[in-house]
Design a protein around this motif. Structure first.
Motif, PDB file in Angstrom:
ATOM      1  N   ASP A 141      -9.577   1.859  -3.983  1.00 52.52           N
ATOM      2  CA  ASP A 141      -8.186   1.863  -3.271  1.00 52.52           C
ATOM      3  C   ASP A 141      -7.957   2.282  -1.877  1.00 52.52           C
ATOM      4  OD1 ASP A 141      -6.899   0.231  -5.339  1.00 52.52           O
ATOM      5  OD2 ASP A 141      -5.682   1.779  -5.930  1.00 52.52           O
ATOM      6  N   PHE A 144       2.191   5.245   5.046  1.00 53.33           N
ATOM      7  CA  PHE A 144       2.771   4.929   3.688  1.00 53.33           C
ATOM      8  C   PHE A 144       4.213   5.082   3.937  1.00 53.33           C
ATOM      9  CE2 PHE A 144      -1.336   6.903   3.232  1.00 53.33           C
ATOM     10  CZ  PHE A 144      -2.265   5.635   2.801  1.00 53.33           C
ATOM     11  N   ARG A 163      -9.895  -0.016  -0.028  1.00 53.88           N
ATOM     12  CA  ARG A 163      -9.206  -1.351   0.564  1.00 53.88           C
ATOM     13  C   ARG A 163      -8.124  -0.881   1.507  1.00 53.88           C
ATOM     14  NH1 ARG A 163      -8.328  -6.123   1.094  1.00 53.88           N
ATOM     15  NH2 ARG A 163      -6.558  -7.495  -0.159  1.00 53.88           N
ATOM     16  N   ALA A 164      -7.301   0.069   1.280  1.00 53.56           N
ATOM     17  CA  ALA A 164      -6.319   0.513   2.530  1.00 53.56           C
ATOM     18  C   ALA A 164      -6.764   0.640   3.878  1.00 53.56           C
ATOM     19  CB  ALA A 164      -5.465   1.775   1.892  1.00 53.56           C
ATOM     20  N   SER A 220       7.218   6.456   0.145  1.00 52.34           N
ATOM     21  CA  SER A 220       6.726   5.228  -0.918  1.00 52.34           C
ATOM     22  C   SER A 220       7.627   4.936  -1.964  1.00 52.34           C
ATOM     23  CB  SER A 220       5.328   5.489  -1.216  1.00 52.34           C
ATOM     24  OG  SER A 220       4.411   5.555  -0.170  1.00 52.34           O
ATOM     25  N   VAL A 239      -4.439   0.136   7.056  1.00 46.89           N
ATOM     26  CA  VAL A 239      -3.132   0.990   6.950  1.00 46.89           C
ATOM     27  C   VAL A 239      -3.443   2.575   7.222  1.00 46.89           C
ATOM     28  CG1 VAL A 239      -1.826   1.649   4.955  1.00 46.89           C
ATOM     29  CG2 VAL A 239      -2.619  -0.756   5.038  1.00 46.89           C
ATOM     30  N   VAL A 288      -1.839  -1.338  -3.911  1.00 41.96           N
ATOM     31  CA  VAL A 288      -3.110  -0.592  -3.688  1.00 41.96           C
ATOM     32  C   VAL A 288      -2.484   0.841  -3.314  1.00 41.96           C
ATOM     33  CG1 VAL A 288      -4.703  -0.029  -2.026  1.00 41.96           C
ATOM     34  CG2 VAL A 288      -4.293  -2.457  -2.485  1.00 41.96           C
ATOM     35  N   SER A 289      -2.977   1.810  -4.177  1.00 46.22           N
ATOM     36  CA  SER A 289      -2.724   3.099  -4.030  1.00 46.22           C
ATOM     37  C   SER A 289      -3.663   3.530  -2.767  1.00 46.22           C
ATOM     38  CB  SER A 289      -3.147   3.880  -5.164  1.00 46.22           C
ATOM     39  OG  SER A 289      -3.014   5.311  -5.152  1.00 46.22           O
ATOM     40  N   GLY A 290      -3.045   3.732  -1.478  1.00 39.97           N
ATOM     41  CA  GLY A 290      -3.737   4.093  -0.405  1.00 39.97           C
ATOM     42  C   GLY A 290      -4.159   5.593  -0.159  1.00 39.97           C
ATOM     43  N   VAL A 306       1.081  -1.156   0.209  1.00 42.27           N
ATOM     44  CA  VAL A 306       0.000   0.043  -0.119  1.00 42.27           C
ATOM     45  C   VAL A 306       0.823   1.190   0.064  1.00 42.27           C
ATOM     46  CG1 VAL A 306      -1.947   1.366   1.106  1.00 42.27           C
ATOM     47  CG2 VAL A 306      -1.602  -1.321   1.091  1.00 42.27           C
TER      48      VAL A 306
END
Length: 113
Positions: free
Chosen positions: A64, A76, A67-68, A14, A73, A36-38, A6
């Motif tokens: 995304d 990053f 999802r993060a 990142s 999360v 995943v682009s958080g 992520v």
């Protein structure tokens, strides 16, 4: 088992984690990797992603971000190992491939029989 990476496209950490991620993947070609682009730095969200104008960008960004968040999360980059219902953070922020390797080995050793 699989890895989930992520990241935040606006985050220098990142970007800086890329060599570590490449090394981990090269050591474990048997593991699938989900990317995943958080989210964005400074609180940027799906509204900001929509500014890029590509069809479906807002929907993809929202998925995304959700999802993060669902993975817990909150920083990053984050690299997770997922094995069935079990999830653990292998890296948050800065980590070497050897750091990740030790955490992955410990996680694998606790795998239920």
């Amino acid at each position: 088992m699989k890895l989930i990476y992520v990241f935040d496209a606006y985050c220098g950490w990142s970007h800086g984690f890329s060599p570590t991620l490449r090394e981990v993947i090269s050591r474990h070609p048997e593991l699938a990797v989900e990317v995943v682009s958080g989210g964005g730095q400074a609180g940027l969200g799906a509204e900001d992603a929509a500014a890029f104008g590509a069809p479906g960008t807002r929907t993809a960004a929202e998925a995304d971000f959700a999802r993060a968040a669902g993975l817990g999360v909150d920083g990053f980059p984050t690299l997770l190992a997922v094995d069935g219902e079990r999830t653990t953070a292998l890296a948050r922020g800065r980590a070497t491939a050897d750091d990740v390797e030790r955490r992955l080995a410990a996680f694998s050793a606790t795998r239920p029989s």
